[in-house]
Motif scaffolding. Sequence first.
Motif, short mmCIF file in Angstrom:
data_model
loop_
_atom_site.label_atom_id
_atom_site.label_comp_id
_atom_site.label_asym_id
_atom_site.label_seq_id
_atom_site.Cartn_x
_atom_site.Cartn_y
_atom_site.Cartn_z
N SER A 120 0.81 -1.23 0.00
CA SER A 120 0.00 0.00 0.00
C SER A 120 0.84 1.27 0.00
N VAL A 121 2.13 1.16 0.38
CA VAL A 121 2.95 2.35 0.54
C VAL A 121 3.01 3.23 -0.71
N PRO A 122 3.35 2.70 -1.91
CA PRO A 122 3.39 3.58 -3.07
C PRO A 122 2.02 4.18 -3.40
N LEU A 123 0.96 3.43 -3.13
CA LEU A 123 -0.38 3.96 -3.38
C LEU A 123 -0.69 5.12 -2.44
N ILE A 124 -0.34 4.96 -1.16
CA ILE A 124 -0.61 6.02 -0.18
C ILE A 124 0.15 7.29 -0.52
N LEU A 125 1.44 7.15 -0.81
CA LEU A 125 2.26 8.32 -1.12
C LEU A 125 1.78 9.00 -2.40
N CYS A 126 1.42 8.19 -3.40
CA CYS A 126 0.96 8.76 -4.66
C CYS A 126 -0.40 9.43 -4.49
N ALA A 127 -1.27 8.84 -3.70
CA ALA A 127 -2.59 9.44 -3.46
C ALA A 127 -2.44 10.78 -2.73
N LEU A 128 -1.53 10.85 -1.77
CA LEU A 128 -1.29 12.13 -1.08
C LEU A 128 -0.74 13.17 -2.05
N ALA A 129 0.14 12.74 -2.96
CA ALA A 129 0.68 13.66 -3.96
C ALA A 129 -0.43 14.22 -4.83
N GLY A 157 -0.17 12.59 -14.31
CA GLY A 157 1.22 12.20 -14.51
C GLY A 157 1.80 11.47 -13.33
N LEU A 158 0.99 11.11 -12.33
CA LEU A 158 1.52 10.42 -11.15
C LEU A 158 2.19 9.11 -11.53
N GLU A 159 1.57 8.38 -12.45
CA GLU A 159 2.15 7.12 -12.90
C GLU A 159 3.54 7.34 -13.49
N GLY A 160 3.66 8.36 -14.35
CA GLY A 160 4.95 8.64 -14.97
C GLY A 160 5.98 9.14 -13.99
N LYS A 161 5.57 9.98 -13.04
CA LYS A 161 6.51 10.47 -12.04
C LYS A 161 7.04 9.33 -11.18
N MET A 162 6.14 8.44 -10.79
CA MET A 162 6.56 7.31 -9.97
C MET A 162 7.51 6.41 -10.75
N LEU A 163 7.23 6.19 -12.03
CA LEU A 163 8.09 5.35 -12.86
C LEU A 163 9.46 5.99 -13.06
N ALA A 164 9.47 7.29 -13.37
CA ALA A 164 10.74 7.99 -13.62
C ALA A 164 11.60 8.04 -12.37
N THR A 165 10.99 8.28 -11.22
CA THR A 165 11.78 8.38 -9.98
C THR A 165 12.24 7.00 -9.52
N ALA A 166 11.46 5.97 -9.79
CA ALA A 166 11.92 4.61 -9.47
C ALA A 166 13.16 4.28 -10.29
N PHE A 167 13.15 4.64 -11.58
CA PHE A 167 14.32 4.39 -12.41
C PHE A 167 15.50 5.23 -11.93
N PHE A 209 5.79 -4.77 12.93
CA PHE A 209 7.19 -4.44 13.17
C PHE A 209 8.07 -5.05 12.09
N GLY A 210 9.25 -4.43 11.91
CA GLY A 210 10.18 -4.93 10.91
C GLY A 210 9.95 -4.41 9.51
N HIS A 211 9.13 -3.36 9.37
CA HIS A 211 8.92 -2.74 8.07
C HIS A 211 10.01 -1.69 7.81
N THR A 212 10.08 -1.22 6.58
CA THR A 212 11.03 -0.15 6.25
C THR A 212 10.51 1.19 6.75
N ALA A 213 11.39 2.18 6.72
CA ALA A 213 11.02 3.52 7.17
C ALA A 213 9.89 4.10 6.34
N LEU A 214 9.80 3.72 5.06
CA LEU A 214 8.75 4.29 4.21
C LEU A 214 7.36 3.83 4.61
N CYS A 223 10.59 5.59 -5.09
CA CYS A 223 11.68 4.99 -4.32
C CYS A 223 11.24 3.72 -3.59
N SER A 224 10.01 3.72 -3.10
CA SER A 224 9.54 2.55 -2.35
C SER A 224 9.52 1.29 -3.21
N LEU A 225 9.34 1.46 -4.53
CA LEU A 225 9.28 0.30 -5.41
C LEU A 225 10.63 -0.39 -5.56
#
Length: 322
Positions: free
Chosen positions: A17-26, A39-49, A154-159, A220-222
Amino acid sequence: MDELAIGSLVASTLRVSVPLILCALAGLLSERAGVIDLGLEGKMLATAFAAAATGAVTQSLPAALAVALAVGLALSMLQGYACVTHGGDQVVFGMAITMTAAGATVVLGLAWFQQGGQTPPLDDAVRLGPWFTTLGEQVARLPGIGPGLALALFGHTALVYGALALVAAVWWLLWRTRFGLRLRAVGENPAMVDAAGVGVALLRYQALALNGLLSALAGCSLVLAQNPSFIPNMTAGRGYMALAAMIFGKWHPAGALAACLLFGFLDAVSIRLQGAELPLIGTVPVQAIQALPYLLTVVLLAGFIGRSRAPAALGRPYVKER
């Protein structure tokens, strides 16, 4: 289903759910300011790369995060220049970002790494590690629900923890600060905001800047938390699912969070149902299971977009009268 299975399902739901939550807030921040962001899809793809490529070359987690944030911010500023400063079509420009990112990431990946558009796998030192593992071990010692609770929370990443905290932060920003009041007002009646002596364009640029940073964190979360390398089109429509969650949540952080968790839950369930035997049905086709989150997206959009009231000035360029 025992407590460990439930804990594992909750943990998987939070992670996906993390990338969905962050993208929805954006998207929520930009659309509350009156700017549609397809353009959220494209921004997420470009920043992941960007994060994966930088991490593979530099072997540095801070460098990967910094470059991804810079790319997300640059794309949002470009969007502001086209759609806020020059009044360009917001829907067309958002789709242009997504289509350009889908092609450019593959081309650059092929040119730089010669691995079919993928990047080399990132070392563990470049990826985000788990948090609160010691506390989780202590909670696991509790009788009964302890092991399941430790596995779930517990044991999840900071994101993971950061995304949940950002939901509260965005709510506080929009509904408890003067900046948030102005931001929401510019999405409803920009002429009134302008008459009060507040810059409409500046507020929209600020909203887009936050939008770009949050989109970058989603990207980044991806690659820094979920997959060890970039894969072409790895976002797989998550940007559009985040937009659907935002609409279903009526442009409110809490509502968007609930919708994103629902999408994440279905995604987590679909992974566990692959190859499973169901009563009276038999083995469910993998394709049908994988389509569940996307089918829900269509149903929610069809059922709720007419009942959700978008910001009144959404998608309308503001031209100051002289």
